[in-house]
Design an enzyme around this catalytic site. Sequence first.
Site, PDB file in Angstrom:
ATOM      1  N   ASP A   1       6.213  12.483   4.310  1.00 46.92           N
ATOM      2  CA  ASP A   1       5.510  11.272   3.905  1.00 46.92           C
ATOM      3  C   ASP A   1       6.482  10.111   3.946  1.00 46.92           C
ATOM      4  O   ASP A   1       7.640  10.253   3.579  1.00 46.92           O
ATOM      5  CB  ASP A   1       4.973  11.440   2.484  1.00 46.92           C
ATOM      6  CG  ASP A   1       3.680  12.227   2.486  1.00 46.92           C
ATOM      7  OD1 ASP A   1       2.892  12.049   3.434  1.00 46.92           O
ATOM      8  OD2 ASP A   1       3.464  13.023   1.553  1.00 46.92           O
TER       9      ASP A   1
ATOM     10  N   ASP B   1      -1.253 -10.213 -10.574  1.00 49.49           N
ATOM     11  CA  ASP B   1      -1.504  -9.149  -9.598  1.00 49.49           C
ATOM     12  C   ASP B   1      -0.694  -7.913 -10.012  1.00 49.49           C
ATOM     13  O   ASP B   1       0.535  -7.953 -10.058  1.00 49.49           O
ATOM     14  CB  ASP B   1      -1.055  -9.666  -8.218  1.00 49.49           C
ATOM     15  CG  ASP B   1      -1.341  -8.664  -7.128  1.00 49.49           C
ATOM     16  OD1 ASP B   1      -1.777  -7.544  -7.463  1.00 49.49           O
ATOM     17  OD2 ASP B   1      -1.123  -8.994  -5.956  1.00 49.49           O
TER      18      ASP B   1
ATOM     19  N   PHE C   1      -8.323  -8.967  -5.206  1.00 43.54           N
ATOM     20  CA  PHE C   1      -8.341  -8.632  -3.778  1.00 43.54           C
ATOM     21  C   PHE C   1      -9.603  -7.854  -3.452  1.00 43.54           C
ATOM     22  O   PHE C   1      -9.988  -6.945  -4.171  1.00 43.54           O
ATOM     23  CB  PHE C   1      -7.111  -7.781  -3.447  1.00 43.54           C
ATOM     24  CG  PHE C   1      -7.055  -7.335  -2.020  1.00 43.54           C
ATOM     25  CD1 PHE C   1      -6.422  -8.133  -1.070  1.00 43.54           C
ATOM     26  CD2 PHE C   1      -7.639  -6.137  -1.627  1.00 43.54           C
ATOM     27  CE1 PHE C   1      -6.369  -7.716   0.242  1.00 43.54           C
ATOM     28  CE2 PHE C   1      -7.601  -5.736  -0.311  1.00 43.54           C
ATOM     29  CZ  PHE C   1      -6.955  -6.519   0.629  1.00 43.54           C
TER      30      PHE C   1
ATOM     31  N   ALA D   1     -11.938  -6.179  -0.027  1.00 45.94           N
ATOM     32  CA  ALA D   1     -11.810  -5.819   1.382  1.00 45.94           C
ATOM     33  C   ALA D   1     -12.378  -6.919   2.271  1.00 45.94           C
ATOM     34  O   ALA D   1     -11.970  -7.071   3.416  1.00 45.94           O
ATOM     35  CB  ALA D   1     -12.520  -4.498   1.647  1.00 45.94           C
ATOM     36  N   GLU D   2     -13.372  -7.693   1.747  1.00 44.78           N
ATOM     37  CA  GLU D   2     -13.964  -8.734   2.589  1.00 44.78           C
ATOM     38  C   GLU D   2     -13.058  -9.953   2.688  1.00 44.78           C
ATOM     39  O   GLU D   2     -12.767 -10.433   3.777  1.00 44.78           O
ATOM     40  CB  GLU D   2     -15.330  -9.169   2.035  1.00 44.78           C
ATOM     41  CG  GLU D   2     -16.423  -8.157   2.259  1.00 44.78           C
ATOM     42  CD  GLU D   2     -16.987  -7.695   0.933  1.00 44.78           C
ATOM     43  OE1 GLU D   2     -17.847  -8.389   0.396  1.00 44.78           O
ATOM     44  OE2 GLU D   2     -16.538  -6.634   0.449  1.00 44.78           O
TER      45      GLU D   2
ATOM     46  N   ARG E   1      -9.912 -10.140   1.799  1.00 41.89           N
ATOM     47  CA  ARG E   1      -8.570  -9.709   2.141  1.00 41.89           C
ATOM     48  C   ARG E   1      -7.512 -10.694   1.659  1.00 41.89           C
ATOM     49  O   ARG E   1      -6.516 -10.940   2.311  1.00 41.89           O
ATOM     50  CB  ARG E   1      -8.453  -9.453   3.647  1.00 41.89           C
ATOM     51  CG  ARG E   1      -9.435  -8.360   4.079  1.00 41.89           C
ATOM     52  CD  ARG E   1      -9.414  -8.082   5.545  1.00 41.89           C
ATOM     53  NE  ARG E   1      -8.122  -7.589   5.969  1.00 41.89           N
ATOM     54  CZ  ARG E   1      -7.522  -8.007   7.071  1.00 41.89           C
ATOM     55  NH1 ARG E   1      -8.067  -8.927   7.824  1.00 41.89           N
ATOM     56  NH2 ARG E   1      -6.363  -7.501   7.408  1.00 41.89           N
ATOM     57  N   SER E   2      -7.809 -11.279   0.510  1.00 43.30           N
ATOM     58  CA  SER E   2      -6.824 -12.153  -0.124  1.00 43.30           C
ATOM     59  C   SER E   2      -7.055 -12.112  -1.638  1.00 43.30           C
ATOM     60  O   SER E   2      -8.080 -11.606  -2.108  1.00 43.30           O
ATOM     61  CB  SER E   2      -6.961 -13.595   0.384  1.00 43.30           C
ATOM     62  OG  SER E   2      -8.219 -14.111   0.005  1.00 43.30           O
TER      63      SER E   2
ATOM     64  N   ASP F   1       1.467  17.001  -2.420  1.00 43.42           N
ATOM     65  CA  ASP F   1       1.192  17.168  -3.840  1.00 43.42           C
ATOM     66  C   ASP F   1      -0.288  17.125  -4.163  1.00 43.42           C
ATOM     67  O   ASP F   1      -0.719  17.686  -5.145  1.00 43.42           O
ATOM     68  CB  ASP F   1       1.959  16.119  -4.656  1.00 43.42           C
ATOM     69  CG  ASP F   1       1.673  14.693  -4.176  1.00 43.42           C
ATOM     70  OD1 ASP F   1       0.837  14.546  -3.260  1.00 43.42           O
ATOM     71  OD2 ASP F   1       2.301  13.765  -4.705  1.00 43.42           O
TER      72      ASP F   1
END
EC number: 7.2.2.6
Lengths: 682, 566
Positions: free
Chosen positions: A306, A343, A378, A380-381, A383-384, A520
């Site tokens: 990973d 954030d 934030f 997904a649409e 994206r900020s 894991d």
Amino acid sequence: MSTKSQSLFQPALVSEAVKQAFVKLDPRIMFRNPVMFTVEIGTVVMLLVTLGLLVKPDAAQGSFGYNFTVFVVLFLTLLFANFAEAIAEARGKAQAESLRKTREETPARVLDANGQESSVSSSQLQKDQIFLVEAGEIIPTDGEIIEGLATIDESAITGESAPVIREAGGDKSSVTGGTKVLSDRIKVVVTTAPGESFLDKMIALVEGASRQKTPNEIALTILLAGFTLVFVLVCVTLAPFAEYSNTPIAISAFIALFVCLIPTTIGGLLSAIGIAGMDRALRANVITKSGKAVETAGDIDVLLLDKTGTITIGNRKATHFWPAPGITEAQMVEAATLASLTDETPEGKSIVELAGETRRSDVAGLRTRLQGAELIKFTAETRSSGVTLPDGTRLRKGASDAIRQLAARANQPFPQETTQRVEAIASNGGTPLVVSQNDQVLGVVELQDIIKPGIQERFERLRKMGIKTVMVTGDNPLTARFIAEKAGVDDFIAEAKPEDKMTYIRREQQQGKLVAMMGDGTNDAPALAQADVGVAMNSGTQAAKEAGNMVDLDNDPTKLIEVVEIGKQLLMTRGTLTTFSIANDVAKYFAIVPALFMVAIPALGALNIMGLKSPQSAILSAVIFNAIIIPALVPLALRGVAYKPIGASALLRRNLLVYGLGGVIVPFIGIKVIDLLVGVFL
Amino acid sequence: MNNELLSIGGIYLVTLVLALPLGAYLARVFRGEKNLLDFMRPVENGIYRLSGIDARREMTWQQHMVALLTINLVWFLLAMLVLCTQGSLPLNPDGNPSMSPDLAFNTAISFLVNCNLQHYSGESGLSYLSQIVVITFLQFVSAATGIAAAVVVFNALQTRTTEKLGNFYDYFVKSLTRLLLPGSLLIALILAFNGTPMTLQGKQELISLQGDSVAVSRGPVAAMVAIKELGTNGGGFYGANSAHPLENPNFLTNAVENIALVIIPIAMVFALGFYLKRRKLAYMIFGVMTVGFVALLAPTVYYEMHGNPAIAKLGVDQALGAMEGKEIRLGAAASAYWSITNTIISCGSVNSMHDSFMPISGMSQMLGMMTNAFYGGCGVGLLNFFAYLIIAVFIAGLMVGRTPELLGKKIEAREMKIAVIVTLLHPLLILAGTALTAHLYASNPTEYSGWLANPGYHGFSEMLYEFTSASANNGSGFEGLGDNTPWWNISTGVVLLLARFLPIVGPVAIAGLLARKKYVPESAGTLPADTATFGVMVLAVIVIIAALAFFPALALGPLAEHFSLY
């Protein structure tokens, strides 16, 4: 860990091993090792001959004292071989016990079906029972959290003092018996029946009862049995040959010749080497579920790693602020910090960190300005993410095309320099975050993966071993490629989903390669099971731990590399000691064969190239050498032959020189020296 | 003296120069690629059609072995029939009688296994029909059997996973039509032009210079001598084999025969490299074999050229070397060279009497047969080497920290078991056979006094040599031995059979098992089998397993004799 510095021969272990060396003389146990079993038969014959001489002296068989000495040396040979196995077992057991000690009897607060609490001793906990643990209490046994979250001190197992967080539901839901809960309260379901934990299984493996020979060990045992048979033949046929040549040979000489020629060195050390391999794994805090798994690790062709935690340190971090033209750095840093203060993502935190530490921004002062601000999460649409301050100032940070859209909608320019910077960061494997204030572009924050120091050297080492390394990451292919190149891995799986690992493993396996991976999560379980060596982290889910064939107590993703080296060491130690053992035969022939015939055929004295004093001293010297070489090599068998990644051909040359040529020369010197000493008494 | 050394160096060099292209050619033949002798195809197709064989049907290793063993059984029965009835069959101008069943049994077995323990003398013991349809025929097909088995192994070692390893009859017939028949024709022509008889007429009466009337045996000699060498069989037309002036008239024929008998064993090694496209591997194998060969050749040439000190003491000039039992027209060096080439490959032809060689030379000859893998017999030499290779790969593989692999296939317990049995068999047969005989002799020397012409160390060497020769399927003998007795016939017969077929089936089985396994691509961590380092490893395994196991026996025979002599 403190146990790593422990010496090879601790007095307590040695005395236990000595005792076991006698117990293991039982022919039913000896039978498992064909080479040493034949030595035992020879020893018994010598005992009978010696006793016979006590009753009725026979000049042809030599003196009682001489025969008795040969018997004693043979008996010691047996004890030495048994001791080697016993000391390896004792060390392995001691190591496992020290881990098991952490889980002494502790009361467990068991909940029944109605939620009623009762106290039960930890050793009586049954699988699927549920218990409660609170801050300050010791977790009674291995289990999986079904409710709650807690910080846990796992230093008793891992030696790592920093507490870890374990919570229900995720991939970090497993808890280990003997560790201590530092905060909060969790409900845990027992996952193993008493006496069946991985540690218990490992101890049983070491103790021999359930220890099974690995495929390589079986093949090697066949080869050694073959060698033994050749020498049975050599010795048995020698009787009629001697009869024809009128050269009477004493029984002691036959047995000495036989015992010296058969590969007793490797025969005596074989099982010790195998146990020591598992023991070394345990010292590296890896519990193996079988000896075969360690051996397979040495054969690994492909290693799946990973990215996060193995190749890079944790998550991406902000490394640079790049203001847009006409914007001061202070202006941009301030906006970026404000947009990130609320954030909670690692990226956001790292921006605040960078601002506070390296740009000396007044983070505390900025925080006060956020009072009454509107937080923009934030999605997904969009994206900020960011904040809208009470004065209406809109601060945003996000992917460059998301901010570009914002700017375009507000008829604000997207500076050329910023576009170039964004591209430059992306092609360097970084992630650009564009910062805007009221849709005006202020600049770019550069986020970078930090590659672990020293990881390139490790990959270089793996490459020299002939192992292909593959990085698994959720990053896009461009970033993945950059990090892969920088870290020196051979291949990568970008935008990886759990099933991608599985597909990759299958594809490599179809080409005949052996694949190792570490994981894991429960969604890693199928891949862990599919991989030839699957190392589950101890913090991982029960499903992952069941699926893999090793468990790493340290949860250290780079552990795979160590495991591979332990496997290679194990195989190499077997190979080199076999070579050494067989190469010894050359000198032994030249010690014993002239001794057998010199009296009857004086011309054959010419073969006595070592100039040994007399036939009897020659035979004694050879058997004594044969006996003491076993304990002399025990440390090597337990520690393992050092593995150097210098390519197979160079490695073979090196080992052939050391153990092959060395194996031819050492006994010439050793036997000669012993002969000089023995000569004093004869 | 230098000329003698130069001449054997020249013989070896010519052999190499010819063997390399022959190896490349053989690889093309067995890969089924275009080659020089494709015009033989109609002949081959005719054979397949006549015998109802589909030569394109691919076989598993077991099917290969069934085919090999059944066809061998048929030949054995045919040979028995002809030998037992030859007296009343045609082509018997000298009126030789039929063989007794036990002698026929011995002879049939011996030639079936590509060996030549001849307990008869060709001049009086066989009719021309037997010489042609039994001896010469078996010399062809037994060599082709060995080659075909080796090609099965070639096929199995390719980088793929399969059960199908080509067709046995395809390999077998091609070995004959593309290699043994044309090669023998060429050699027979050279021999015939140099004076070797090639006729079906009976004995020739002539008056010698002394005025005596002599009947000289003739027959289809040139044809048989050609295949006896090329097929590494060694069974001569005459009792004296290639020491007989009509089998080996001059130095040129000696050179040609000597080249013929090692060329296929060496070419097969190169063929392996070309076939698998692993030429370095072939050079490694060739290198190991050559080092072994030279290590045996050098002392032999040295001692033979320096003469016998015991005879020198009698005042006999030893300037020509130890010439007892050797032909003046060939000389000491060429005889020494011949004796070693004939013992390392399992060709038992002789051009001088091995019994008369110096003790160290006798030991070198025996060691050549004991290891039996320095070049080795037609095809079977490589098979023997393959078994040693498996053991070496196993130990060396462990030493580099991986499960051992040969050419990308893992070596595991089953392969190991077979390799161990195959390598164990040879010392077992030799040592047990010699031990039984030594015991019989020692317990009743007067009854068995006929066995050994020379008691003592040399007598021991004679017994040891006989069993070594039988087990190596070599066929040459230390001629001091009275070997035409029931004990020797039976014991060596049993040894011959066991020592032929197990070492063929074993390596083919290993190769078949490996072929089924997954191919593991080679990496930096894989043991490379084509390096000099690994070559040293293989040589060490051969020396320690094959040679050292015989050390006590050799000490009581040739070594005791040597140290008593010098």
